[in-house]
Structures are given as C-alpha cells and as structure tokens.
Scaffold this motif. Structure first.
Motif, mmCIF file in Angstrom:
data_model
loop_
_atom_site.group_PDB
_atom_site.id
_atom_site.type_symbol
_atom_site.label_atom_id
_atom_site.label_comp_id
_atom_site.label_asym_id
_atom_site.label_seq_id
_atom_site.Cartn_x
_atom_site.Cartn_y
_atom_site.Cartn_z
ATOM 1 N N ASP A 158 39.692 45.773 43.025
ATOM 2 C CA ASP A 158 39.216 45.283 41.740
ATOM 3 C C ASP A 158 37.809 45.818 41.448
ATOM 4 N N PRO B 254 34.915 38.894 43.104
ATOM 5 C CA PRO B 254 35.399 38.371 44.391
ATOM 6 C C PRO B 254 36.280 39.422 45.060
ATOM 7 N N PHE C 289 38.738 45.706 48.007
ATOM 8 C CA PHE C 289 37.839 46.571 47.241
ATOM 9 C C PHE C 289 38.549 47.288 46.083
HETATM 10 C C1 LIG Z 1 43.836 39.996 45.586
HETATM 11 C C2 LIG Z 1 42.837 38.965 45.211
HETATM 12 C C3 LIG Z 1 41.441 39.186 45.345
HETATM 13 C C4 LIG Z 1 40.859 40.452 45.973
HETATM 14 O O1 LIG Z 1 41.081 41.593 45.184
HETATM 15 P P1 LIG Z 1 40.846 43.049 45.817
HETATM 16 O O2 LIG Z 1 41.281 44.004 44.749
HETATM 17 O O3 LIG Z 1 41.708 43.117 47.039
HETATM 18 O O4 LIG Z 1 39.396 43.167 46.124
HETATM 19 C C5 LIG Z 1 40.580 38.188 44.931
HETATM 20 N N1 LIG Z 1 41.036 37.021 44.416
HETATM 21 C C6 LIG Z 1 42.362 36.784 44.268
HETATM 22 C C7 LIG Z 1 42.799 35.476 43.722
HETATM 23 C C8 LIG Z 1 43.306 37.730 44.657
HETATM 24 O O5 LIG Z 1 44.622 37.481 44.512
#
Ligand SMILES: *Cc1c(COP(=O)(O)O)cnc(C)c1O
Length: 465
Positions: free
Chosen positions: A259, A253, A257
């Motif tokens: 993660d 998810p 970008f």
């Molecule tokens: C921050 C976050 C994401 C998105 O992560 P990115 O590294 O910005 O892609 C997805 N789900 C949750 C619960 C988050 O806190």
C-alpha cells in the motif's frame, strides 16, 4: 510499457504478462522500466473526475497496449460499481489537519478490495483472449482470502483454491470466504497454522505434478496490477486537498509494504506528496530498516492488527531496487544474502534514496487503543485497529502543522469488533449489505495438515481444459 524484474535476469514482460505471472522467474518482482509522469496541468484537469474515470487516467500509462482506454474504463466501472459509497474511497476530516481516507467500502470491507476487484476482471479479460486457464492457490490468515475469493467468484477462465488454518481465522473472516457460492471457488480448512498453509502453497508453485498440468497464479501483493490500482486513491485524496498546488502527507498502516509503495509510485508520477509515514505495529522490521538501515527478521509477535504481523516485507524489495540505482544483479546478490542470514544492511544509496520522502513510526497496543479512543471521543469516528496504528503515527508527526495528513483507513471496524470494543466500549455492527453473513450456508473442505493430501485435492478438483 515494459516491466523488468528487480533481480535483473527474468525476461521483460508487458502489462498482460506481468498480471498473469505474479512473481518473476528469477524470484524478483516486476516494475515498469520507467515512471510515467503527469504535468501540473494534467493533474489539475483530474479534479472532480468520478473515481472510475480518475482510475482510467492514472492507470492508462501502465497498461500500454494490453487494453485500450475504452476497455480499461469499462473494467474500472464494473470493479468500482460494486462499492457501497459513490465516492468509492471517501475522505473524512477528523480535526484541523488529520484526515481519514476510507478504503473499506468494497464487498469484503477491507482495502484489498480496491485492487482485487479490478484484478479479477483483468484475469478474466486476459485469459478470455488466449483461451488459457489460471489456477490460483493462496493461503490466508483473513483479509486477503475473502477479498480474492469475492474478486474471482464466477469469473471465466480462473479458479481459486484458498487454504486457511482451521479454527484460527475469525468467524466473520471465515464466513466471508466460505459462504461465497461459485463453482470456481474452493475453500480448504487445513489442520495447522497459517505458516503451515503458506508453506504448502509455496511448494505447490514448484511441484511438477501440478505445474505440468496447470498454470498456477498468485493474488498476493507481489502482483504489480494490485499496486497499480492502489496508486489511484492517493490521487483521489490529493486532488481533494488541493493538488497540484498543495502537497499532503499520508500515513499508511503497513505490512508487506504494498500500500505505501503505491504512494511512492504516485509521487514518482508527479502527485505532490510531502511525506509518506510508514506506520508499523511492534513487528517493526520496516521501522528499523528506515531509521537505522538494519533490515533483520526476528519472530512474529501476534497483535490486534494481524494484517501487519509480518517479519519479511516482500514489496520492500521494489523500493530498494528503485532507490538503489536499479541494479538487478547487485540486488539479487543482496537478497540472496538476506535469505541466508535473515538479515542485511541497506546500502547508502538505498538509505539516501528513501530518506527524503519516507519516515516511519512504531506503535504498540496501548498507543493503538489510545488512538482508537481519541478518534471516537474527539471526532466521533470508530476506527479499526490497523487504521488506529496509522492515525497514531500521523498524530505524532513533526511535520509543519499546515500540511494535511491523510491516514489510510484499511479495514471496516466491524471486521475487528473485539479489539475495538476493548478500547472504546463500543461494538461496531456489520453494515447492512453483509448483515446476512451469519445465516448463509458455508462450504469448505477439511483436510489434514499433509502436503500430498492437499496437493492431490487441488489436482483432482481443478478443471484443466
Ligand atoms: C493487508 C492489510 C494491511 C497491510 O497492507 P500492505 O499492503 O501489506 O502493507 C493493513 N491493514 C489491513 C486491514 C490489511 O488488510
């Protein structure tokens, strides 16, 4: 290990330098000059290691001379000792091929703890050596603020000012920030929206009245150390599913970008990965970019998955740099064009470089609720809405069914209990370890939506010696 900027004109730095710098001076993002690579035999030897030990092995090549192995291991043991599950990021099976990697067992129930708990300790270690101080200023619409505050509360040499839009974050999220009691933590509720708060923070980074008095730092995912810490759990899951002999796919998810870029790094380091599924909600700039090369920002549509409600995805620049031939001058030019027009076309090299490994899917609110119900009814698992976006993308994948797909579970469902209840009729409870959240005293300062008032508060409150 040296790090270079994606825009080619900032000085190269070592690991300690990039950790404290955040954004590069030329406006780019730092990346290692080359990817360290493990052999199959080295990956096979990682099977069965504890999480802190695995983290030490995976991250050591990036750290270079900034820490020795003992030092890094000790920080990993401290950071991951605070997680409520012994496996730190346990892997749960949903059906024959679908798996869930639970990343929410940290202190604030979001995957951001995995990286930020370590980052807080890295700040303290590096600042302690030089005797310098770092003042972190940030704006949050929820998850990042609480994870960052928990990570730096009580740490030496670092102080944090976190702005949130008054009345516009959930009560759980606000309390997770404001009930932390530490002299180096300052919560500010400002009149206005998240974008107003974010604009003030950006101004503070370039305001001489502040930058001449203190070093200002950032904790968002432009910080390389955060991405590095996230590479580890791709290895943890891959090893359990048979790496280096068998490859898995991951559904992530995605917002900024960060993660999913960590998954790309794991792949570069030799972990067998069949595919990375970039799962977006209806704010789908990344899905459009990866399917048609069109990277153009519109306006944000608010959804039940606020951490993915973005238009511009900062870490995507890292992928474009690495896939597009690592030409900093050309990328700087391309990004300047984007910043002017809010739109750009990926080059053929960038598209081809990304196309082997990445696919993407866009999931709307109904499909998200459907995935929540499927997991609840068929697998007995209550998910959070962000995770459900990832699971929906995983379930519509056309990969060979023999490939296991791991969906990254990025938040505990109790952080988003209203949306979960609407879809499943079940209201998830907060885990016992944070259960006293509603009886703890809150501390925060309310300020008007006026830049000078906020800037002066930071300037007068921050310890500067
Ligand atoms: C921050 C976050 C994401 C998105 O992560 P990115 O590294 O910005 O892609 C997805 N789900 C949750 C619960 C988050 O806190």
């Amino acid at each position: 290990m040296q790090y270079v900027s994606t825009r080619g004109s900032a000085p190269a730095l070592d690991f300690e330098g990039v950790t404290l710098a955040g954004l590069a001076k030329d406006g780019g993002l730092y990346l290692p000059t080359e990817w360290p690579r493990f052999s199959e035999a080295e990956i096979a030897e990682m099977a069965g290691l504890s999480y802190p030990e695995l983290a030490t092995r995976v991250m050591m090549p990036f750290v270079g001379d900034s820490l020795n192995e003992e030092g890094l291991r000790s920080l990993c043991e401290q950071a991951y000792g605070r997680f409520a599950h012994d496996a730190v990021t346990p892997l749960v099976q949903l059906d024959q091929r679908q798996w869930l990697l639970e990343l929410f067992h940290g202190p604030t129930l979001a995957f951001k703890d995995v990286a930020l708990q370590l980052l807080g300790l890295l700040f303290e270690t590096f600042l302690g050596r030089s005797g310098k101080r770092l003042t972190i200023v940030g704006a949050t619409s929820g998850d990042t603020g609480s994870a960052a505050i928990d990570a730096v509360a009580g740490r030496e040499g670092v102080e944090i000012f976190m702005l949130h839009p008054k009345g516009r974050v959930s009560e759980v999220q606000r309390r997770q920030m404001t009930t932390v009691r530490a002299p180096n933590v300052h919560n500010i509720a400002i009149e206005g929206s998240f974008d107003d708060a974010q604009a003030m923070v950006k101004r503070m980074f370039v305001d001489e009245a502040l930058t001449s008095r203190m070093q200002i730092g950032a904790v968002n995912s432009i910080n390389w150390a955060r991405l590095m810490a996230q590479v580890v759990y791709y290895f943890a899951a891959g090893l359990q599913l048979g790496a280096p002999r068998r490859a898995a796919a991951y559904s992530v998810p995605t917002g900024n970008f960060g993660d999913v870029f960590a998954g790309y790094v794991a792949h570069k380091m030799g972990l067998p990965i069949k595919q990375l599924i970039v799962a977006t909600n209806v704010n789908d700039i990344l899905h459009r970019a990866l399917t048609s090369g069109d990277y153009s920002a519109g306006t944000v549509t608010p959804t039940a998955t606020p951490s993915m409600d973005i238009q511009v995805s900062s870490n995507f620049e890292r992928l474009l740099f690495d896939c597009g031939g690592r030409d900093g001058a050309a990328l700087a030019e391309q990004m300047r064009g984007f910043e002017g027009a809010r739109s750009m076309q990926l080059t053929n090299a960038q598209r081809e470089g990304a196309s082997g490994l990445f696919v993407s899917a866009r999931t709307d609110g109904d499909e998200m609720a459907q995935a929540l119900r499927w997991a609840h009814e068929r697998a007995g698992q209550v998910l959070d809405p962000h995770t459900a976006i990832g699971l929906h993308a995983a379930r519509i994948s056309d990969l060979d069914p023999s490939v296991p797909i791991v969906t990254l579970a990025t938040a505990h469902p109790a952080k988003f209990s209203d949306a979960v209840e609407r879809a499943t009729g079940m209201r998830p409870a907060l885990p016992a370890r944070v259960g006293d959240l509603f009886s703890r005293e809150e501390h925060y300062t309310e300020l008007p939506g006026d830049y000078e008032a906020v800037r002066d508060f930071v300037s007068e409150t921050a310890a500067t010696d």
